[in-house]
Design a protein around this motif. Structure first.
Motif: not given
Length: 235
Positions: A10, A13-14, A17, A108-109, A129, A132, A136
């Motif tokens: 993750g 992604i984080a 975000y 994305e997740i 999760q 991210p 976010w």
């Protein structure tokens, strides 16, 4: 082990975000929302397209009906993604756990989870999760705070990053798929017509988004059904 693996997966992604939500925080505060309101929106939604459209409706003084319809149409894809993801979850993942996972099942997740070679566990999904969501929400907070500290010229420039993200999402796919490019162009044309033609001035921002989205989708479904679109991409 599964939780730590999810955390590791993750991280990218984080980071992405954080950069995008930073721009959302700038736009929200610039439009008149407080930093707290911007952060709560990000924490409870975790959706870039939905939040951007929702923010436009809020700033334009739209109605709750417009907001509900807009969010339903824009985020309808998540129901399909969740159905697909549920098929890969292990039997040990119960209803309560699935509801928790559904909260942050973003594009994305979902992509990373579906690419996971093993059966998905609750621990892995929570790990995947967690960062991210933090990225976010944290990016929104930093963007909201920065809006009052940065010079107006820099703040305005950074607020364009969110628009750039949407272009970056659409363009690679549109270059490979003619149907996608045409549908995106149709949506843009309809949106411009509703915004610039005086006769349509009575249409609010939220309704304009709904009309553009639905009309372009219908045209795409009629002229480029899934079978034809897939053949086009192969060619």
């Amino acid at each position: 082990m599964e939780f730590r693996k999810g955390l590791k997966d993750g991280i990218p992604i984080a980071l992405g975000y954080f950069a995008v939500s930073f721009s959302f925080g700038l736009l929200a505060v610039k439009g008149g929302l407080t930093s707290f309101q911007a952060v709560i929106i990000s924490l409870t939604n975790v959706t870039s397209a939905g939040q951007f459209a929702g923010l436009k409706i809020i700033l334009a003084g739209g109605t709750l009906v417009e907001m509900i319809l807009t969010q339903f149409i824009i985020n309808l894809r998540y129901s399909l993604m969740s159905l697909s993801l549920s098929q890969k979850l292990g039997e040990a993942v119960g209803i309560k756990e699935r509801l928790v996972i559904a909260f942050a099942n973003t594009d994305e997740i979902f992509a990373v989870a579906m690419g996971h070679v093993k059966e998905l566990t609750f621990g892995y999904m929570i790990g995947l999760q967690l960062l991210p969501i933090v990225g976010w929400t944290g990016g929104t907070l930093f963007g909201a705070i920065a809006s009052g500290l940065l010079p107006k010229s820099i703040s305005s420039a950074l607020s364009l990053a969110l628009y750039g993200m949407f272009v970056a999402i659409v363009m690679p796919v549109a270059r490979k798929s003619r149907p996608v490019a045409i549908v995106a162009l149709v949506a843009a044309v309809i949106s411009c017509v509703l915004y610039y033609v005086p006769i349509f001035k009575f249409i609010s921002t939220g309704i304009a988004i709904i009309i553009s989205t639905v009309a372009a989708s219908v045209i795409g479904a009629i002229f480029f059904p899934v079978g034809a679109a897939e053949e086009e991409e192969v060619q």
